[in-house]
Design an enzyme around this catalytic site. Structure first.
Site, mmCIF file in Angstrom:
data_model
loop_
_atom_site.group_PDB
_atom_site.id
_atom_site.type_symbol
_atom_site.label_atom_id
_atom_site.label_comp_id
_atom_site.label_asym_id
_atom_site.label_seq_id
_atom_site.Cartn_x
_atom_site.Cartn_y
_atom_site.Cartn_z
ATOM 1 C CB CYS A 366 33.892 45.973 16.560
ATOM 2 S SG CYS A 366 34.776 44.805 15.480
ATOM 3 C CG HIS A 468 35.738 49.880 14.160
ATOM 4 N ND1 HIS A 468 35.776 49.877 15.532
ATOM 5 C CD2 HIS A 468 36.033 48.607 13.775
ATOM 6 C CE1 HIS A 468 36.087 48.670 15.975
ATOM 7 N NE2 HIS A 468 36.243 47.878 14.926
#
Length: 522
Positions: A366, A468
């Site tokens: 991310c 994630h």
């Protein structure tokens, strides 16, 4: 918005008219932060669910950069027309799992995600309202109470029991007039309260009696008892303290919960857990994670920490990257540019570039993925002051932070292994550049639409993406570990979490009279 930005324009989501409340309710407040409220509520959720009750967790306001994507959400569709999801604190998502249900935005209607020392992104019912200075939020949050109560009543309409978690200490009486998550909420929602004290911290007697002293009489009367948490040793030595607490407060002692050794097998709630990070030793693969100032969703590392072959270490301020590092993982962050500056201030950027030149591996997740590119721009000042910051330049990419937040669950195929992985995206910003021509993943939306995600170098030693939870995919994790030279233990990570939740429920059942606690709910 920056910390000096004007107040957020508050537009409340649609509220419903509710009939009679179905559920009984019980609230767990603490004497302080990190006394174990979240884990205790998760244990109660699983224990009462196993008894056949329909149970739901609720926390009006949470402050955490560890968040989870929900199946529901009020956000509009993204630019590709795909329905956006919501987000709540990771602790409430774990509690929902303990109840055997999908997480919902109504379980944590207000989520604060710190972006600086004095400001947070405000998420209302899963949807980001923008960044808000602490003083401004302090003034506006009482206006959120209608939405908080509405979400609470929605859960009460579908459950037999709603277990409510307070935030921090319930005795912060200077905040009571604008409180939406402790005693003011308990009064408005007419919920009985149990106060949880932490014996591991010490000062339990003073904290419980001090809580009573600070509360007014109406709030004192709302408390139906107290529980001592995280006990180790011979409890008979502490029993006189319980008699003193009850003598001063008139609150009944409802029992003590012994230290739960299995807590490390469950996702941590927030950055306080990084004071005691999930580190491992005894393996042969050395993975290092720089501890960023606004680290987010650090439970991405939990599956790796569970592997016996892995030495997982969080790198603290002032520590150089160890010479024996095999893999550096750059984690998620709530402030990408600010944490790029942290990398440079600590000299970790130089260490990481030298690590790559020596043949080491780097994975960016991310915000960590954004950091691997050439530049991160924030022209609107979404995460701080407007401007741009040079990245590490390990991937030919650039990122622009925008006001549109992507919240979506994903199913993907990892390119090198061909393994199926699942996870979620939760980010603001769009990444472009030639590096995307060599993607890390192929995402499948379930309707035949496949798109590339992430990027990697030609030798596969530097890779990153927005997904994630990727290391929670057992087959992919085993393949990745084999690539970097060690053998996986073939852990079923999801089964490991379920086993830990059941063990937690067993532990709570063995320590407390759950029938007596249920009788206190109303």
């Amino acid at each position: 918005m920056t910390d000096s930005a004007p107040p957020i324009t508050l537009i409340l989501p649609p509220l419903l008219a509710h009939g009679p409340r179905r559920a009984r309710t019980l609230m767990i407040q603490g004497t302080a932060s990190d006394v174990g409220k979240s884990l205790f509520v998760a244990g109660l959720c699983r224990a009462y669910t196993r008894r056949g009750l329909v149970v739901r967790p609720f926390k009006a306001q949470n402050m955490s950069n560890n968040a989870a994507v929900t199946a529901d959400g009020d956000a509009p569709a993204d630019v590709a027309g795909k329905q956006q999801r919501g987000e709540i604190g990771r602790a409430q998502a774990l509690q929902a799992r303990a109840c055997g249900v999908a997480p919902s935005i109504h379980m944590n209607p207000v989520l604060l995600k710190p972006q600086s020392n004095v400001g947070s992104q405000v998420v209302l019912r899963g949807r980001s309202l923008g960044n808000c200075p602490a003083r401004v939020y302090h003034e506006m949050r009482q206006g959120l109470m209608p939405a908080v109560l509405d979400s609470f009543e929605r859960l009460c309409a579908e459950a037999d029991l709603v277990l409510v978690e307070g935030a921090g200490s319930g005795a912060e009486v200077y905040l009571r007039h604008c409180d939406i998550t402790n005693m003011h909420f308990a009064e408005r929602a007419n919920v009985p309260v149990i106060v949880l004290g932490d014996l591991d911290k010490g000062g339990t007697m003073a904290s419980l009696v001090g809580t009573w002293l600070l509360l007014d009489q109406a709030d004192r009367d709302r408390v139906v008892g107290y529980i001592v948490n995280k006990f180790r040793g011979d409890f008979s030595l502490f029993e006189p303290a319980c008699a003193t607490i009850t003598a001063h407060t008139s609150w009944p002692f409802l029992g003590m919960v012994r230290w739960f050794e299995g807590a490390a097998r469950l996702p941590a709630e927030d950055s306080l857990a990084l004071e005691r990070p999930a580190e491992t030793s005894g393996g042969t693969l050395n993975i290092v994670i720089p501890r960023l100032s606004r680290v987010a969703n650090f439970d991405d590392m939990d599956p790796l920490a569970a592997e016996p072959s892995v030495n997982l270490r969080w790198l603290n301020s002032g520590e150089p990257l160890p010479a024996n590092t095999d893999v550096v993982i750059l984690p998620g962050s709530k402030a990408t540019r600010a944490d790029l500056e942290v990398l440079r201030r600590e000299g970790w950027d130089i260490d990481i570039l030298a690590h790559v030149r020596r043949g080491g591996r780097v994975v960016g997740l991310c915000a960590g993925f954004q950091m691997l590119g050439r530049v991160v721009r924030d022209p609107l000042g979404i995460e701080g002051a407007p401007g741009e910051t040079a990245g590490l330049g390990l991937l030919d990419l650039e990122t622009e932070i925008s006001g549109d937040k992507r919240l979506i669950e994903i199913v993907a195929q990892e390119q090198q292994s061909g393994c199926r992985v699942t996870g979620y995206e939760m980010h603001m910003g769009r990444t472009t550049g030639a590096g995307l021509a060599r993607p890390w993943l192929l995402l499948d939306d379930g309707a035949g639409d496949v798109r590339a995600e992430g990027a990697m170098t030609a030798d596969g030693r530097v890779m990153g993406g927005y997904v994630h939870g990727i290391f929670g995919a057992d087959a992919f994790r085993a393949h990745w570990l084999a690539q970097v030279g060690v053998q996986a233990a073939h852990i079923d990570f999801e089964a490991r979490i379920e086993s830990a939740l059941n063990a937690l429920a067993d532990h709570v059942e063995s320590c407390l009279d759950l029938d007596a606690l249920l009788a206190l709910a109303k």
